[in-house]
Design a protein around this motif. Structure first.
Motif, mmCIF file in Angstrom:
data_model
loop_
_atom_site.group_PDB
_atom_site.id
_atom_site.type_symbol
_atom_site.label_atom_id
_atom_site.label_comp_id
_atom_site.label_asym_id
_atom_site.label_seq_id
_atom_site.Cartn_x
_atom_site.Cartn_y
_atom_site.Cartn_z
ATOM 1 N N LEU A 141 0.831 -1.208 0.000
ATOM 2 C CA LEU A 141 0.000 0.000 0.000
ATOM 3 C C LEU A 141 0.863 1.255 0.000
ATOM 4 O O LEU A 141 0.560 2.235 -0.685
ATOM 5 C CB LEU A 141 -0.945 -0.016 1.203
ATOM 6 C CG LEU A 141 -2.100 -1.009 1.122
ATOM 7 C CD1 LEU A 141 -2.854 -1.062 2.441
ATOM 8 C CD2 LEU A 141 -3.065 -0.648 -0.011
ATOM 9 N N GLU A 142 1.953 1.245 0.761
ATOM 10 C CA GLU A 142 2.819 2.422 0.792
ATOM 11 C C GLU A 142 3.441 2.676 -0.579
ATOM 12 O O GLU A 142 3.495 3.820 -1.051
ATOM 13 C CB GLU A 142 3.921 2.243 1.836
ATOM 14 C CG GLU A 142 4.821 3.470 1.957
ATOM 15 C CD GLU A 142 5.816 3.345 3.090
ATOM 16 O OE1 GLU A 142 5.853 4.240 3.942
ATOM 17 O OE2 GLU A 142 6.560 2.336 3.119
ATOM 18 N N LEU A 143 3.915 1.625 -1.225
ATOM 19 C CA LEU A 143 4.528 1.787 -2.538
ATOM 20 C C LEU A 143 3.512 2.255 -3.574
ATOM 21 O O LEU A 143 3.801 3.110 -4.409
ATOM 22 C CB LEU A 143 5.172 0.474 -2.992
ATOM 23 C CG LEU A 143 5.799 0.467 -4.387
ATOM 24 C CD1 LEU A 143 6.917 1.502 -4.488
ATOM 25 C CD2 LEU A 143 6.327 -0.918 -4.729
ATOM 26 N N HIS A 144 2.301 1.707 -3.514
ATOM 27 C CA HIS A 144 1.305 2.027 -4.529
ATOM 28 C C HIS A 144 0.521 3.299 -4.234
ATOM 29 O O HIS A 144 0.073 3.972 -5.172
ATOM 30 C CB HIS A 144 0.319 0.863 -4.682
ATOM 31 C CG HIS A 144 0.879 -0.311 -5.412
ATOM 32 N ND1 HIS A 144 1.619 -1.292 -4.797
ATOM 33 C CD2 HIS A 144 0.822 -0.665 -6.722
ATOM 34 C CE1 HIS A 144 1.975 -2.205 -5.690
ATOM 35 N NE2 HIS A 144 1.515 -1.846 -6.865
ATOM 36 N N THR A 145 0.333 3.625 -2.948
ATOM 37 C CA THR A 145 -0.561 4.742 -2.618
ATOM 38 C C THR A 145 0.079 5.812 -1.747
ATOM 39 O O THR A 145 -0.527 6.866 -1.545
ATOM 40 C CB THR A 145 -1.814 4.226 -1.871
ATOM 41 O OG1 THR A 145 -1.468 3.880 -0.512
ATOM 42 C CG2 THR A 145 -2.425 3.019 -2.562
ATOM 43 N N VAL A 185 -7.400 -4.682 -4.427
ATOM 44 C CA VAL A 185 -7.853 -3.581 -5.278
ATOM 45 C C VAL A 185 -7.422 -2.220 -4.752
ATOM 46 O O VAL A 185 -7.291 -1.257 -5.516
ATOM 47 C CB VAL A 185 -9.386 -3.639 -5.446
ATOM 48 C CG1 VAL A 185 -10.092 -3.302 -4.142
ATOM 49 C CG2 VAL A 185 -9.852 -2.708 -6.562
ATOM 50 N N ASN A 186 -7.154 -2.104 -3.453
ATOM 51 C CA ASN A 186 -6.719 -0.814 -2.913
ATOM 52 C C ASN A 186 -5.389 -0.357 -3.512
ATOM 53 O O ASN A 186 -5.061 0.827 -3.468
ATOM 54 C CB ASN A 186 -6.585 -0.886 -1.388
ATOM 55 C CG ASN A 186 -7.930 -0.961 -0.703
ATOM 56 O OD1 ASN A 186 -8.912 -0.425 -1.193
ATOM 57 N ND2 ASN A 186 -7.986 -1.647 0.431
ATOM 58 N N ASN A 187 -4.615 -1.296 -4.061
ATOM 59 C CA ASN A 187 -3.347 -0.926 -4.674
ATOM 60 C C ASN A 187 -3.523 -0.241 -6.028
ATOM 61 O O ASN A 187 -2.573 0.354 -6.536
ATOM 62 C CB ASN A 187 -2.459 -2.166 -4.845
ATOM 63 C CG ASN A 187 -1.943 -2.693 -3.523
ATOM 64 O OD1 ASN A 187 -1.237 -1.999 -2.815
ATOM 65 N ND2 ASN A 187 -2.302 -3.927 -3.187
#
Length: 456
Positions: A141-145, A185-187
């Motif tokens: 999540l950190e990398l993507h968002t 999907v949050n990514n």
């Protein structure tokens, strides 16, 4: 000022803040949210291809050569372990793979990546990456968002929100075979950004790339009739309420995008139009490389068609808590030729100059052993590489310590990577904001610095 005056002023002040937020929320969304928009300043890159290695490749077995680690193999780590580790770890474990230098730049690469190493002079390595989370879910999540704790828009959503897209008959953001785990999907979601900025997934991690496609893209209703139906739905939806409705507008825009995609998407997805030589370049003619090769070739075709952000995911294979040599060998064989083929193909087509390619995982691995022949998660120091899109070719930035555990020189946080990506696209990460729930949000939140040393 009396207490009564202070309360009155405060109440009015808070009321004004609430009213301002309501008025901001009432601004109608743009009728065409994916229309191209000018950047803040002249960009070096027009689009992004993100090659995500889910699981966390080991930096000390791929591109971060550590002779001291080999010399001290089997010895205890000579400094304290980080406060947060996933599990108990053992002594130092040398890489089972041989390293050598490549190209005029002299970049180090292990024997795992002969094809990527041959393109070393096109690459910009960042060897001092670090993140905030040692768990896959939070790190993904950190990398993507940009956030490892809250649901936030993905970086592809932020990019399309800031720039729109050049290909009006395709989505602005495409994710090929995205992961179903560790945030799922949050990514690739748009979270509180308008729904038009969410990725269109092609298949998922369990779908072979040969079957990863936009489903049901060819309609059976004549286009003229579809046009009338969509217009009617839009009119009915907008007459239903006098207040702007972001959810309804998102649904309308999804219908509009789907309508336009019927002709363009099948062509973009059809790899049979490519030559046999191109298929060989990406390794589509070989069983080991066929799957990721298809992803990379589709990424090039979507990028060429004007899609702003494309992600390919080599899903969930790089988490070697054991069997490091066996499984890293298999994983690297699957992606090495396709990634090198993508870089070569972009370059010969004149696309690499304004396409930013990003390769990497959510974190790296420890230089100490886990069990007999594995490595644990390591967010404290790892390697990613960039190519094209205005970065220095044949350059290495930053360094980890002598064993490859901690980033110690010119450290680059994930927030800094995001700020740098946006800068290359002509976007100031501090100005790319969206107001939600009473405050302005951005991909980098209150963090992030552009890594100017990697800019060409």
């Amino acid at each position: 000022m009396t207490r009564r005056d202070a309360l009155r002023s405060s109440a009015l002040g808070f009321g004004w803040l609430a009213l301002a937020d309501l008025l901001a929320a009432a601004d109608p969304p743009p009728r065409d949210p994916l229309a191209p928009r000018p950047p803040h300043f002249t960009p070096k890159a027009k689009r992004v291809i993100f090659l995500f290695m889910h699981g966390g490749p080991s930096q000390v077995d791929t591109f971060d050569h550590k002779p001291r680690l080999a010399a001290d193999d089997g010895k205890p780590l000579p400094f304290p372990l980080p406060r947060v580790v996933s599990s108990a770890t053992g002594s130092l474990l040398k890489s089972p793979f041989a390293f050598r230098q490549h190209g005029q730049s002299g970049a180090w690469a292990s024997e795992l990546f002969p094809h990527i190493a041959a393109r070393a002079d096109d690459l910009c390595f960042i060897k001092s990456m670090h993140g905030s989370n040692s768990r896959h879910g939070g790190a993904l999540l950190e990398l993507h968002t940009g956030s490892d704790t809250f649901v936030r828009p993905s970086m592809g959503s932020w990019v399309t929100y800031g720039l729109g897209t050049e290909g009006r008959d395709l989505p602005g953001f495409v994710s090929i075979c995205p992961t179903l785990t560790h945030g799922g999907v949050n990514n690739y979601s748009s979270a509180f950004l308008p729904a038009a900025y969410q990725a269109t997934p092609l298949g998922n991690a369990g779908t072979p790339a040969g079957r990863a496609a936009v489903p049901f893209v060819r309609g059976t209703t004549p286009p003229a009739q579809q046009r009338l139906e969509i217009d009617l739905l839009a009119d009915l939806e907008r007459q239903r309420t006098t207040a702007p409705d972001a959810a309804a507008e998102g649904r309308i825009q999804s219908f509009e995008t789907a309508f336009r995609m019927q002709a363009a998407a099948p062509l973009a997805q059809d790899l049979s139009k490519e030559t046999a030589e191109t298929h060989r370049l990406y390794g589509i003619d070989e069983p080991a490389t066929e799957n990721f090769g298809r992803q990379c070739l589709m990424a090039r075709r979507f990028a060429e068609a004007g899609v702003r952000f494309v992600q390919c995911t080599h899903s969930y294979k790089w988490d070697q808590h054991e069997n490091l040599k066996r499984d890293h060998t298999t994983n690297a064989r699957e992606v090495d030729k396709p990634v090198a083929g993508l870089l070569a193909d972009l370059k010969r087509r004149g696309l690499l100059a304004d396409t930013l390619v990003i390769w990497g995982g959510e974190f790296g691995r420890t230089p100490v052993a886990q069990g007999k022949d594995g490595r644990d998660h390591n967010p404290h120091g790892f390697t990613m590489f960039l190519a094209g899109g205005g970065v220095k070719a044949g350059h290495s930035h930053g360094a980890t310590d002598d064993y490859g555990y901690f980033a110690v020189e010119n450290k680059v946080h994930v927030h800094d990577l995001h700020a740098t990506m946006l800068h290359l696209l002509g976007l100031d990460h501090t100005r790319l904001t969206y107001r939600h729930a009473g405050r302005d949000f951005r991909l980098t939140d209150v963090h992030g610095e552009v890594v100017r040393e990697v800019l060409a």
